[in-house]
Design a protein around this motif. Structure first.
Motif, PDB file in Angstrom:
ATOM      1  N   UNK A  54       0.910  -1.304   0.025  1.00  0.00           N
ATOM      2  CA  UNK A  54      -0.034   0.152   0.008  1.00  0.00           C
ATOM      3  C   UNK A  54       0.978   1.230  -0.078  1.00  0.00           C
ATOM      4  N   UNK A  55       0.406   2.624  -0.471  1.00  0.00           N
ATOM      5  CA  UNK A  55       1.086   3.597  -0.231  1.00  0.00           C
ATOM      6  C   UNK A  55       1.799   4.014   1.126  1.00  0.00           C
ATOM      7  N   UNK A  56       1.008   3.829   2.019  1.00  0.00           N
ATOM      8  CA  UNK A  56       1.616   3.830   3.508  1.00  0.00           C
ATOM      9  C   UNK A  56       2.870   3.040   3.784  1.00  0.00           C
ATOM     10  N   UNK A  57       2.663   1.744   3.389  1.00  0.00           N
ATOM     11  CA  UNK A  57       3.528   0.738   3.678  1.00  0.00           C
ATOM     12  C   UNK A  57       4.729   1.003   2.897  1.00  0.00           C
ATOM     13  N   UNK A  75       6.409   0.206 -18.225  1.00  0.00           N
ATOM     14  CA  UNK A  75       5.111   0.564 -18.505  1.00  0.00           C
ATOM     15  C   UNK A  75       4.350   0.599 -16.990  1.00  0.00           C
ATOM     16  N   UNK A  76       5.168  -0.070 -15.985  1.00  0.00           N
ATOM     17  CA  UNK A  76       4.715  -0.323 -14.544  1.00  0.00           C
ATOM     18  C   UNK A  76       4.416   1.124 -14.009  1.00  0.00           C
ATOM     19  N   UNK A  77       3.319   0.953 -12.994  1.00  0.00           N
ATOM     20  CA  UNK A  77       3.071   2.081 -12.071  1.00  0.00           C
ATOM     21  C   UNK A  77       3.691   1.762 -10.791  1.00  0.00           C
ATOM     22  N   UNK A  78       4.336   2.977 -10.247  1.00  0.00           N
ATOM     23  CA  UNK A  78       4.750   2.946  -8.716  1.00  0.00           C
ATOM     24  C   UNK A  78       4.144   4.079  -8.123  1.00  0.00           C
ATOM     25  N   UNK A  96       4.303   6.164 -13.880  1.00  0.00           N
ATOM     26  CA  UNK A  96       4.820   5.406 -14.875  1.00  0.00           C
ATOM     27  C   UNK A  96       6.036   6.007 -15.242  1.00  0.00           C
ATOM     28  N   UNK A  97       7.253   5.751 -15.393  1.00  0.00           N
ATOM     29  CA  UNK A  97       8.545   6.295 -16.039  1.00  0.00           C
ATOM     30  C   UNK A  97       7.922   6.852 -17.676  1.00  0.00           C
ATOM     31  N   UNK A 117      -4.478   0.206  -2.270  1.00  0.00           N
ATOM     32  CA  UNK A 117      -4.434  -0.781  -3.293  1.00  0.00           C
ATOM     33  C   UNK A 117      -2.751  -0.897  -3.165  1.00  0.00           C
ATOM     34  N   UNK A 118      -2.249  -2.073  -3.738  1.00  0.00           N
ATOM     35  CA  UNK A 118      -1.079  -2.439  -3.681  1.00  0.00           C
ATOM     36  C   UNK A 118      -0.580  -2.099  -5.080  1.00  0.00           C
ATOM     37  N   UNK A 119       0.796  -1.629  -4.943  1.00  0.00           N
ATOM     38  CA  UNK A 119       1.588  -1.210  -6.078  1.00  0.00           C
ATOM     39  C   UNK A 119       3.139  -1.381  -5.697  1.00  0.00           C
ATOM     40  N   UNK A 120       3.952  -1.475  -6.825  1.00  0.00           N
ATOM     41  CA  UNK A 120       5.234  -1.295  -6.555  1.00  0.00           C
ATOM     42  C   UNK A 120       5.578   0.062  -6.307  1.00  0.00           C
ATOM     43  N   UNK A 121       6.753   0.643  -6.025  1.00  0.00           N
ATOM     44  CA  UNK A 121       7.081   1.909  -5.362  1.00  0.00           C
ATOM     45  C   UNK A 121       8.624   2.055  -5.747  1.00  0.00           C
TER      46      UNK A 121
END
Length: 120
Positions: free
Chosen positions: A24-27, A55-58, A98-99, A110-114
């Motif tokens: 998650x954003x906080x984690x 294309x990945x969102x972080x 996304x870069x 939501x869970x995303x890469x970061x």
């Protein structure tokens, strides 16, 4: 001109941690803080030019402050208007980037890469 820790990427004298796991954003923010870094606050549109293929969102370090009725970086500063174009987004959302130059908003749960950026 910079020496980065193992698993960190050096680019233009900065060190970045590009996660493979999703949180998650906080984690994500808490993980970056535990590494003496913060979620990415892009300083320019080209800061992550070495990742243009992605294309990945972080998650990045922007959130909505209801108290100030504005989007803010983690450090409380207001993002440059020309850096990231944000449409009206619900306050419970956080920003994913996304870069390949895309910006979006999702529920902060939501869970995303970061991406973490080492503090100077």
């Amino acid at each position: 001109c910079c020496v980065c820790l193992d698993k960190w990427v050096g680019h233009q004298c900065n060190c970045y941690f590009i996660s493979k796991e999703e949180k998650s954003w906080k984690r994500s923010r808490d993980f970056c803080a535990s590494q003496n870094s913060s979620l990415l606050q892009p300083q320019s549109r080209n800061e992550l030019s070495f990742m243009n293929f992605s294309q990945t969102f972080f998650w990045i370090g922007m959130h909505y402050s209801e108290k100030r009725n504005a989007w803010l970086w983690e450090d409380g500063t207001v993002p440059s208007k020309d850096l990231l174009v944000l449409k009206v987004i619900r306050p419970e959302h956080c920003i994913v980037y996304s870069p390949s130059k895309s910006v979006s908003a999702e529920s902060c749960e939501n869970k995303n890469r970061y991406i973490c950026k080492k503090l100077p």
